[in-house]
Design a protein around this motif. Structure first.
Motif, PDB file in Angstrom:
ATOM      1  N   THR A 198       0.827  -1.214   0.000  1.00  0.00           N
ATOM      2  CA  THR A 198       0.000   0.000   0.000  1.00  0.00           C
ATOM      3  C   THR A 198       0.861   1.264   0.000  1.00  0.00           C
ATOM      4  O   THR A 198       0.410   2.327  -0.437  1.00  0.00           O
ATOM      5  CB  THR A 198      -0.949   0.035   1.219  1.00  0.00           C
ATOM      6  OG1 THR A 198      -0.181   0.058   2.430  1.00  0.00           O
ATOM      7  CG2 THR A 198      -1.855  -1.184   1.228  1.00  0.00           C
ATOM      8  N   LEU A 199       2.107   1.157   0.468  1.00  0.00           N
ATOM      9  CA  LEU A 199       3.005   2.309   0.450  1.00  0.00           C
ATOM     10  C   LEU A 199       3.385   2.703  -0.969  1.00  0.00           C
ATOM     11  O   LEU A 199       3.970   3.765  -1.193  1.00  0.00           O
ATOM     12  CB  LEU A 199       4.269   2.004   1.264  1.00  0.00           C
ATOM     13  CG  LEU A 199       4.066   1.830   2.773  1.00  0.00           C
ATOM     14  CD1 LEU A 199       5.313   1.249   3.418  1.00  0.00           C
ATOM     15  CD2 LEU A 199       3.686   3.153   3.422  1.00  0.00           C
ATOM     16  N   ASN A 200       3.067   1.858  -1.927  1.00  0.00           N
ATOM     17  CA  ASN A 200       3.354   2.156  -3.331  1.00  0.00           C
ATOM     18  C   ASN A 200       2.192   2.847  -4.037  1.00  0.00           C
ATOM     19  O   ASN A 200       2.198   2.967  -5.269  1.00  0.00           O
ATOM     20  CB  ASN A 200       3.716   0.867  -4.077  1.00  0.00           C
ATOM     21  CG  ASN A 200       5.073   0.325  -3.670  1.00  0.00           C
ATOM     22  OD1 ASN A 200       6.096   0.950  -3.876  1.00  0.00           O
ATOM     23  ND2 ASN A 200       5.069  -0.848  -3.055  1.00  0.00           N
ATOM     24  N   ASP A 203     -11.567   4.208  -0.557  1.00  0.00           N
ATOM     25  CA  ASP A 203     -11.816   5.485   0.114  1.00  0.00           C
ATOM     26  C   ASP A 203     -10.511   5.889   0.781  1.00  0.00           C
ATOM     27  O   ASP A 203      -9.547   5.108   0.798  1.00  0.00           O
ATOM     28  CB  ASP A 203     -12.949   5.362   1.147  1.00  0.00           C
ATOM     29  CG  ASP A 203     -13.655   6.700   1.406  1.00  0.00           C
ATOM     30  OD1 ASP A 203     -13.031   7.755   1.138  1.00  0.00           O
ATOM     31  OD2 ASP A 203     -14.820   6.690   1.848  1.00  0.00           O
ATOM     32  N   ILE A 204     -10.435   7.079   1.321  1.00  0.00           N
ATOM     33  CA  ILE A 204      -9.232   7.475   2.043  1.00  0.00           C
ATOM     34  C   ILE A 204      -9.047   6.537   3.232  1.00  0.00           C
ATOM     35  O   ILE A 204      -9.956   6.345   4.036  1.00  0.00           O
ATOM     36  CB  ILE A 204      -9.326   8.945   2.510  1.00  0.00           C
ATOM     37  CG1 ILE A 204      -9.360   9.880   1.294  1.00  0.00           C
ATOM     38  CG2 ILE A 204      -8.136   9.300   3.409  1.00  0.00           C
ATOM     39  CD1 ILE A 204      -9.555  11.339   1.636  1.00  0.00           C
ATOM     40  N   GLY A 205      -7.883   5.927   3.304  1.00  0.00           N
ATOM     41  CA  GLY A 205      -7.598   4.984   4.377  1.00  0.00           C
ATOM     42  C   GLY A 205      -8.065   3.567   4.115  1.00  0.00           C
ATOM     43  O   GLY A 205      -7.887   2.679   4.956  1.00  0.00           O
ATOM     44  N   LYS A 206      -8.631   3.315   2.937  1.00  0.00           N
ATOM     45  CA  LYS A 206      -9.135   1.975   2.613  1.00  0.00           C
ATOM     46  C   LYS A 206      -8.525   1.534   1.282  1.00  0.00           C
ATOM     47  O   LYS A 206      -8.999   1.906   0.204  1.00  0.00           O
ATOM     48  CB  LYS A 206     -10.664   1.973   2.534  1.00  0.00           C
ATOM     49  CG  LYS A 206     -11.269   0.577   2.477  1.00  0.00           C
ATOM     50  CD  LYS A 206     -12.786   0.621   2.536  1.00  0.00           C
ATOM     51  CE  LYS A 206     -13.370  -0.791   2.504  1.00  0.00           C
ATOM     52  NZ  LYS A 206     -14.859  -0.766   2.496  1.00  0.00           N
ATOM     53  N   THR A 207      -7.458   0.750   1.367  1.00  0.00           N
ATOM     54  CA  THR A 207      -6.674   0.385   0.194  1.00  0.00           C
ATOM     55  C   THR A 207      -7.067  -0.972  -0.367  1.00  0.00           C
ATOM     56  O   THR A 207      -7.620  -1.821   0.332  1.00  0.00           O
ATOM     57  CB  THR A 207      -5.174   0.354   0.550  1.00  0.00           C
ATOM     58  OG1 THR A 207      -4.981  -0.531   1.652  1.00  0.00           O
ATOM     59  CG2 THR A 207      -4.665   1.734   0.898  1.00  0.00           C
TER      60      THR A 207
END
Length: 355
Positions: A233-235, A331-335
């Motif tokens: 997710t950091l990518n 959503d923001i925070g939901k990867t």
């Protein structure tokens, strides 16, 4: 700010780090201390660092050229040769003072010289403080292909001293900001919202945001140190962002983009793709695009740029079994990781970016 334990090392902040480094050097009785700098940090950062070091004798300084173009195996060979010629051995310490190029390359050099010597990272750019400081990723580029060669290796210690940010030009600050914005998008809306008026933040605010950004990345890395799942997710924004960065580096008709500038584009593209494939809210796509445009402006793309950029996607490190894997947001925070995306939708995303 309290120090943070990460992997097998520790991250210190501002003035608390120098007594820790001095004590570390005293305890371990290193045979020799080497400091790796680039041509910028040699002049702007090294004197201040040495003024805080108690054990400044028996130190050798090795300088490399500044810039992503020098993040290569050839530069590593030069540093390895210098370490050998200056009698480096397995009980030596390498201290890397610089941005992501110096800390990534220096970490790789230390991890491979004599099959591994101790090293400490002193990130001097905002980007390196919030990104390269955590996770132990080291390495170099392969030609213009980003970070293709490297190992995961944890430094003994990291010192994040925001005094070094006084030496940075505005474009480098914006480059680092992109990674902090990414941390907000993949983690939580509260952190993201703190950047909506970035120009009004004080230096004390920035210190706190850097600290929180490090904690966000640390939580992800601790849960998945070898990037088997969550760490991917950091990518977010990096699949296309790295391809764009590499393309602009290799194309003499284009002006080189800083890492954060390319990632900002990649995030807008990924948000549009997220909206179309996994239902990211359209209103948020527009508002985030507007904010990123405000900070980074707009880079122009021609139709002829798309094919070579798409071709570079096959070198992305998240790929497996011939698939190009994207990180998207519901959503923001939901990867959502390992998403497959049609080329036609990627080109649509570029057109959305240019609107």
């Amino acid at each position: 700010m309290d120090s943070i334990t990460a992997n097998n090392g520790i991250i210190h902040f501002n003035k608390t780090g120098y007594p820790a480094i001095n004590q570390h050097i005293k305890q371990h009785n290193f045979s020799k201390i080497f400091i790796l700098v680039d041509s910028n940090t040699h002049e702007c950062c090294l004197p201040y660092f040495l003024s805080n070091l108690e054990h400044a004798n028996n130190i050798e300084v090795i300088e490399i050229e500044a810039g992503e173009i020098h993040k290569t195996i050839d530069t590593c060979v030069g540093v390895w040769n210098s370490l050998s010629e200056l009698d480096g051995d397995r009980k030596s310490l390498l201290i890397n003072i610089g941005g992501g190029v110096v800390t990534d390359l220096g970490g790789f050099v230390a991890s491979t010289f004599k099959r591994g010597i101790a090293y400490i990272n002193i990130p001097t750019s905002l980007l390196a403080m919030v990104d390269a400081s955590v996770g132990g990723k080291t390495g170099v580029d392969l030609g213009t292909l980003k970070n293709q060669i490297g190992v995961i290796s944890t430094p003994d210690m990291v010192l994040i001293d925001t005094k070094f940010l006084d030496t940075l030009p505005p474009e480098q600050m914006r480059s680092g900001l992109a990674e902090m914005l990414k941390h907000g998008l993949i983690s939580n809306e509260t952190y993201w919202n703190k950047f909506t008026n970035f120009s009004e933040l004080t230096l004390k605010d920035l210190d706190a945001l850097i600290y929180e950004s490090v904690l966000i990345k640390k939580a992800v890395v601790d849960a998945d140190p070898f990037e088997n799942g969550l760490r991917k997710t950091l990518n977010f924004g990096h699949t296309l962002g790295h391809a764009i960065e590499s393309y602009f580096l290799s194309n003499t008709h284009k002006t080189d983009l800083l890492h954060g500038e390319a990632i900002a584009i990649g995030m807008v593209l990924a948000l549009y793709i997220s909206e179309k494939l996994v239902g990211f809210p359209q209103q948020k796509t527009q508002s985030i695009k507007t904010l990123l445009r405000k900070y980074y402006g707009k880079v122009e793309f021609e139709d002829s740029d798309y094919k070579p950029i798409l071709e570079l996607l096959k070198y992305d490190k998240k790929n497996s079994h011939g698939n190009i894997n994207f990180v998207l947001l519901e959503d923001i925070g939901k990867t959502k990781i390992d998403c497959l995306v049609e080329e036609s939708l990627i080109i649509e995303a570029f057109q959305f970016y240019l609107e």
